[in-house]
Scaffold this motif. Structure first.
Motif, PDB file in Angstrom:
ATOM      1  N   VAL A   1       7.793  13.206  -2.552  1.00 59.74           N
ATOM      2  CA  VAL A   1       7.100  13.128  -3.895  1.00 59.74           C
ATOM      3  C   VAL A   1       7.108  11.448  -3.904  1.00 59.74           C
ATOM      4  O   VAL A   1       7.783  10.513  -3.219  1.00 59.74           O
ATOM      5  N   ASP A   2       6.260  10.779  -4.721  1.00 56.15           N
ATOM      6  CA  ASP A   2       6.071   9.357  -5.041  1.00 56.15           C
ATOM      7  C   ASP A   2       7.429   9.012  -5.582  1.00 56.15           C
ATOM      8  O   ASP A   2       8.119   9.605  -6.480  1.00 56.15           O
ATOM      9  N   ASN A   3       7.840   7.817  -4.951  1.00 54.88           N
ATOM     10  CA  ASN A   3       9.354   7.266  -5.144  1.00 54.88           C
ATOM     11  C   ASN A   3       9.376   5.822  -4.918  1.00 54.88           C
ATOM     12  O   ASN A   3       8.555   5.217  -4.314  1.00 54.88           O
TER      13      ASN A   3
ATOM     14  N   LEU B   1       0.889  13.715   8.161  1.00 55.01           N
ATOM     15  CA  LEU B   1      -0.123  14.710   7.018  1.00 55.01           C
ATOM     16  C   LEU B   1       0.532  14.110   5.622  1.00 55.01           C
ATOM     17  O   LEU B   1       1.397  14.452   5.202  1.00 55.01           O
ATOM     18  N   TYR B   2      -0.356  13.381   4.882  1.00 55.13           N
ATOM     19  CA  TYR B   2      -0.195  12.797   3.544  1.00 55.13           C
ATOM     20  C   TYR B   2      -1.007  13.973   2.566  1.00 55.13           C
ATOM     21  O   TYR B   2      -1.918  13.545   2.293  1.00 55.13           O
ATOM     22  N   ALA B   3      -0.155  14.611   2.011  1.00 52.42           N
ATOM     23  CA  ALA B   3      -0.668  15.639   1.150  1.00 52.42           C
ATOM     24  C   ALA B   3      -0.038  15.349   0.006  1.00 52.42           C
ATOM     25  O   ALA B   3       1.031  16.034  -0.463  1.00 52.42           O
ATOM     26  N   SER B   4      -0.756  14.677  -1.101  1.00 49.91           N
ATOM     27  CA  SER B   4      -0.267  14.595  -2.257  1.00 49.91           C
ATOM     28  C   SER B   4      -1.154  14.896  -3.609  1.00 49.91           C
ATOM     29  O   SER B   4      -2.169  15.484  -3.356  1.00 49.91           O
ATOM     30  N   GLY B   5      -0.816  14.422  -4.698  1.00 52.47           N
ATOM     31  CA  GLY B   5      -1.913  14.652  -5.692  1.00 52.47           C
ATOM     32  C   GLY B   5      -3.349  14.449  -5.724  1.00 52.47           C
ATOM     33  O   GLY B   5      -4.030  15.199  -5.539  1.00 52.47           O
TER      34      GLY B   5
ATOM     35  N   ASN C   1       0.874  -1.216   0.103  1.00 49.99           N
ATOM     36  CA  ASN C   1       0.054  -0.049  -0.090  1.00 49.99           C
ATOM     37  C   ASN C   1       1.068   1.222  -0.051  1.00 49.99           C
ATOM     38  O   ASN C   1       1.692   1.425   0.981  1.00 49.99           O
ATOM     39  N   HIS C   2       0.524   1.898  -1.166  1.00 46.44           N
ATOM     40  CA  HIS C   2       1.494   3.171  -1.197  1.00 46.44           C
ATOM     41  C   HIS C   2       1.398   4.387  -0.093  1.00 46.44           C
ATOM     42  O   HIS C   2       2.581   4.911   0.399  1.00 46.44           O
ATOM     43  N   CYS C   3       0.143   4.580   0.513  1.00 45.41           N
ATOM     44  CA  CYS C   3       0.117   5.635   1.542  1.00 45.41           C
ATOM     45  C   CYS C   3       1.019   5.340   2.900  1.00 45.41           C
ATOM     46  O   CYS C   3       1.451   5.927   3.445  1.00 45.41           O
TER      47      CYS C   3
ATOM     48  N   ALA D   1       3.483   3.296   2.832  1.00 46.11           N
ATOM     49  CA  ALA D   1       4.912   3.317   2.656  1.00 46.11           C
ATOM     50  C   ALA D   1       5.400   4.745   2.777  1.00 46.11           C
ATOM     51  O   ALA D   1       6.658   5.075   2.980  1.00 46.11           O
ATOM     52  N   HIS D   2       4.463   5.722   2.646  1.00 49.12           N
ATOM     53  CA  HIS D   2       5.040   7.234   2.803  1.00 49.12           C
ATOM     54  C   HIS D   2       5.395   7.286   4.416  1.00 49.12           C
ATOM     55  O   HIS D   2       6.150   8.106   4.547  1.00 49.12           O
ATOM     56  N   LEU D   3       4.533   6.959   5.124  1.00 43.66           N
ATOM     57  CA  LEU D   3       4.719   6.949   6.594  1.00 43.66           C
ATOM     58  C   LEU D   3       6.126   6.161   6.954  1.00 43.66           C
ATOM     59  O   LEU D   3       6.698   6.496   7.605  1.00 43.66           O
TER      60      LEU D   3
HETATM   61 MG    MG Z   1       2.099   9.494  -2.939  1.00 39.47          MG
END
Ligand code: MG
Ligand code: AMP
Length: 327
Positions: free
Chosen positions: A286-288, A128-132, A107-109, A111-113
């Motif tokens: 950013v997405d990575n 605070l996940y603020a993306s596109g 899950n991408h979200c 992964a950000h955390l």
């Molecule tokens: Mg993202």
């Protein structure tokens, strides 16, 4: 253990390589952009299909590795644009089959955390996940990553992109709005829409469009006022989630987290409540691919396994639907 992670939830095709000590060995990407207008899913998917081989090779070269050295392949399984997710999953399957490597979809979200915790030393943050496409306030509570607040309509990045597009600029619009905001002369009052723990941008977008069309306001003042208003909304709900969960850390993530003004406002809020604010390097906001690789390592080490015929995509998976067995 070395993992190669593939990101393809939206406009970015990214490949990251990480080891299980948390070292980023490579983080390469190629993003679909436009001169005018937003993301066209089929075009973004064409972009990813065209670039995937090249980006994988660039990542291996940057890490000075070959596929022989890689122990695991991970990919963004969810959530995202179906067209683009499919290309990443396909590339991951091809690599796994061709080189005989295990495969994991993540899950991408989340992964950000996780990458935020790995690279900043944050222990238990509110993200605070603020993306596109996504705007969510996420924290780990009661055995799951739960969403404490979110946008009721579009993501804040897409919202900023739409404002920029109305002003005549292409994608991505967020950085352009920031540039314009630096030349502001005054603040223009805009609708502020926080509803409980959620935020919404649709009405605000209509209001700003009307103001742009009226010709009475400068783009600079509108850009500045837009930022001040929506970032205050995001930090209001983030702060409330921190208070509710009694957490003392805030982590910023997503492309909009690259915004210097959002970072300033987040730091100030944390200072005021004696909390820590963690900000990543832009390449990890950013997405990575690196974050996908790291999440793959966490889940594989916790025992997660996936057969090739289980390696699906799930464009609509919610953060709180994920079984967390790696914590
Ligand atoms: Mg993202
Ligand atoms: P992501 O979906 O996480 O890759 O983030 C992409 C979004 O981040 C796009 O909507 C961009 O407009 C936005 N973005 C990137 N840089 C900035 C910036 N400096 N300020 C505001 N938004 C930004």
């Amino acid at each position: 253990m070395i993992c190669l992670g593939i990101e393809s939830t939206a406009h970015t095709f990214g490949v990251g390589i990480m080891d299980d000590d948390g070292n980023v060995l490579a983080n390469v990407k190629d993003s679909y952009t436009t001169e005018k207008g937003g993301i066209i899913p089929t075009k973004a998917a064409d972009h990813h299909a065209e670039k995937c081989g090249e980006v994988v090779q660039k990542a291996l070269d940057a890490a000075k590795l070959t596929m022989k050295d890689v122990d695991l392949i991970s990919y963004s399984m969810s959530p995202g644009i179906g067209h683009t997710l499919r290309i990443g999953a396909f590339a991951a399957r091809v690599l796994a089959l061709k080189h005989g490597k295990p495969l994991i979809g993540i899950n991408h979200c989340i992964a950000h955390l996780s990458i935020g915790e790995a690279l900043t030393g944050a222990k238990d943050p509110v993200l605070l996940y603020a993306s596109g496409a996504n705007t969510q306030i996420i924290a780990y509570e009661g055995g799951k990553y739960r969403i404490f607040g979110e946008t009721l309509d579009i993501g804040v990045g897409n919202f900023l992109d739409s404002v920029a597009r109305e002003m005549g600029y292409g994608f991505p619009g967020g950085p352009k709005i920031y540039e314009l905001s630096l030349k502001k002369k005054r603040f223009i009052e805009l609708p502020y829409s926080v509803k409980g723990m959620d935020v919404s941008f649709g009405g605000l977008l209509t209001n700003i469009k009307q103001k742009i069309d009226s010709g009475k306001f400068s783009n600079e003042d509108l850009a500045y006022s837009t930022q001040e208003t929506v970032f205050a909304m995001l930090l209001e709900v983030s702060e409330r989630a921190m208070a509710h969960c009694d957490k003392k850390e805030l982590l910023l993530g997503g492309g909009v987290a690259c915004n210097i003004r959002l970072q300033e406002m987040a730091k100030k809020m944390c200072e005021d409540r004696k909390a820590k604010c963690f900000i990543l390097e832009n390449q990890f906001n950013v997405d990575n691919g690196a974050m996908i690789a790291w999440q793959g390592i966490l889940e594989y080490k916790a025992g997660k396994r996936m057969k090739i015929n289980e390696s699906i995509i799930d464009p609509y998976q919610r953060t709180d639907e994920v079984n967390v067995d790696w914590k």
